[in-house]
Design a protein around this motif. Sequence first.
Motif, PDB file in Angstrom:
ATOM      1  N   TYR A  42       0.843  -1.156   0.024  1.00 56.78           N
ATOM      2  CA  TYR A  42      -0.044  -0.044   0.092  1.00 56.78           C
ATOM      3  C   TYR A  42       0.879   1.241   0.001  1.00 56.78           C
ATOM      4  O   TYR A  42       1.773   1.344   0.983  1.00 56.78           O
ATOM      5  N   ALA A  43       0.670   2.059  -0.964  1.00 54.19           N
ATOM      6  CA  ALA A  43       1.476   3.191  -1.076  1.00 54.19           C
ATOM      7  C   ALA A  43       1.383   4.153  -0.009  1.00 54.19           C
ATOM      8  O   ALA A  43       2.319   4.904   0.412  1.00 54.19           O
ATOM      9  N   GLU A  44       0.332   3.977   0.739  1.00 56.06           N
ATOM     10  CA  GLU A  44       0.113   5.043   1.759  1.00 56.06           C
ATOM     11  C   GLU A  44       0.737   4.616   3.104  1.00 56.06           C
ATOM     12  O   GLU A  44       1.030   5.345   3.945  1.00 56.06           O
ATOM     13  N   PHE A  45       1.266   3.308   3.182  1.00 58.96           N
ATOM     14  CA  PHE A  45       1.825   2.613   4.502  1.00 58.96           C
ATOM     15  C   PHE A  45       3.267   2.134   4.004  1.00 58.96           C
ATOM     16  O   PHE A  45       4.018   1.739   4.980  1.00 58.96           O
ATOM     17  N   GLY A  46       3.549   2.066   2.854  1.00 58.24           N
ATOM     18  CA  GLY A  46       4.874   1.558   2.360  1.00 58.24           C
ATOM     19  C   GLY A  46       5.808   2.512   1.892  1.00 58.24           C
ATOM     20  O   GLY A  46       5.695   3.681   1.668  1.00 58.24           O
ATOM     21  N   LYS A  47       6.793   2.081   1.429  1.00 55.83           N
ATOM     22  CA  LYS A  47       7.929   2.887   0.690  1.00 55.83           C
ATOM     23  C   LYS A  47       8.438   2.126  -0.443  1.00 55.83           C
ATOM     24  O   LYS A  47       8.578   0.982  -0.168  1.00 55.83           O
ATOM     25  N   ILE A  48       9.359   2.787  -1.272  1.00 57.12           N
ATOM     26  CA  ILE A  48      10.071   2.079  -2.272  1.00 57.12           C
ATOM     27  C   ILE A  48      11.272   2.038  -2.012  1.00 57.12           C
ATOM     28  O   ILE A  48      12.169   3.155  -1.671  1.00 57.12           O
ATOM     29  N   VAL A  49      12.101   0.762  -1.888  1.00 56.95           N
ATOM     30  CA  VAL A  49      13.573   0.818  -1.579  1.00 56.95           C
ATOM     31  C   VAL A  49      14.424   0.510  -3.055  1.00 56.95           C
ATOM     32  O   VAL A  49      15.799   0.564  -2.785  1.00 56.95           O
ATOM     33  N   CYS A  50      13.897   0.108  -3.925  1.00 58.08           N
ATOM     34  CA  CYS A  50      14.592  -0.231  -5.149  1.00 58.08           C
ATOM     35  C   CYS A  50      13.578  -0.465  -6.395  1.00 58.08           C
ATOM     36  O   CYS A  50      12.545  -0.713  -6.283  1.00 58.08           O
TER      37      CYS A  50
END
Length: 239
Positions: free
Chosen positions: A60-68
């Motif tokens: 979920y983009a609201e609760f996660g983040k991109i690492v790669c």
Amino acid sequence: MLNHIDIDQILFLDIETVPGCYNFSDLSDSLKDLWAKKTRFTQERDNQTPEEIYEKAGIYAEFGKIVCISTCFEYKKEGINKLRVKSFYGDDEKALLSEFGSMLIKHFNGDDKFLCGHNVKEFDAPYLARRMVLHGLELPKMLNTPGKKPWEVNHLDTMELWKFGDYKHFTSLNLLANIFGIPTPKDDISGADVARVYWEENDLKRIKIYCEKDTITVAHLMHKFKNLPLIPNENIEII
């Protein structure tokens, strides 16, 4: 198949995401409540508590983040077709998104360019766009899709292409690679391991390698769709 699109006009990509906080207990009280509301249908379906399903927060983009973000594209050098692979990865999500966005704007901004991934239309592209907006970054043309008609969005989704109009089931990238005979090296992790590898082992390079393998597989799958020969390993350049 897709004879009107040149393979060297396509940017292939895959992203890896993790929960913004590793543990549910690390969320603020307001975010705990919002997570419970966001996932209430999943809780009812799977008979789980908000804390039990928090391991899925990374999707979920609201609760996660991109690492790669791993990308690759095909080019020709001295008459030989090659794949160039480049990854944007790190703990600073805004920085890697800014670098990735600049690359898109500089090299993949034309109407004849395409973005390709497996489930890219429902996951990778929307996730990238949402996180860029949250960080106040300029949306590249390739991701600035609101208000556009479906045929105006230059996204190629290998999962959707394989469906040929059949929307009843999901087909994994691994399954398609297997039935098309695309050689894929054995991975020491799966998507389910990414959050643990990031938060517990802090091994971003391991995640990067895993992400790059999927990106190369997507490119090879598109070669199969277009009835083109695969790019041999010796002609894959990782920068």
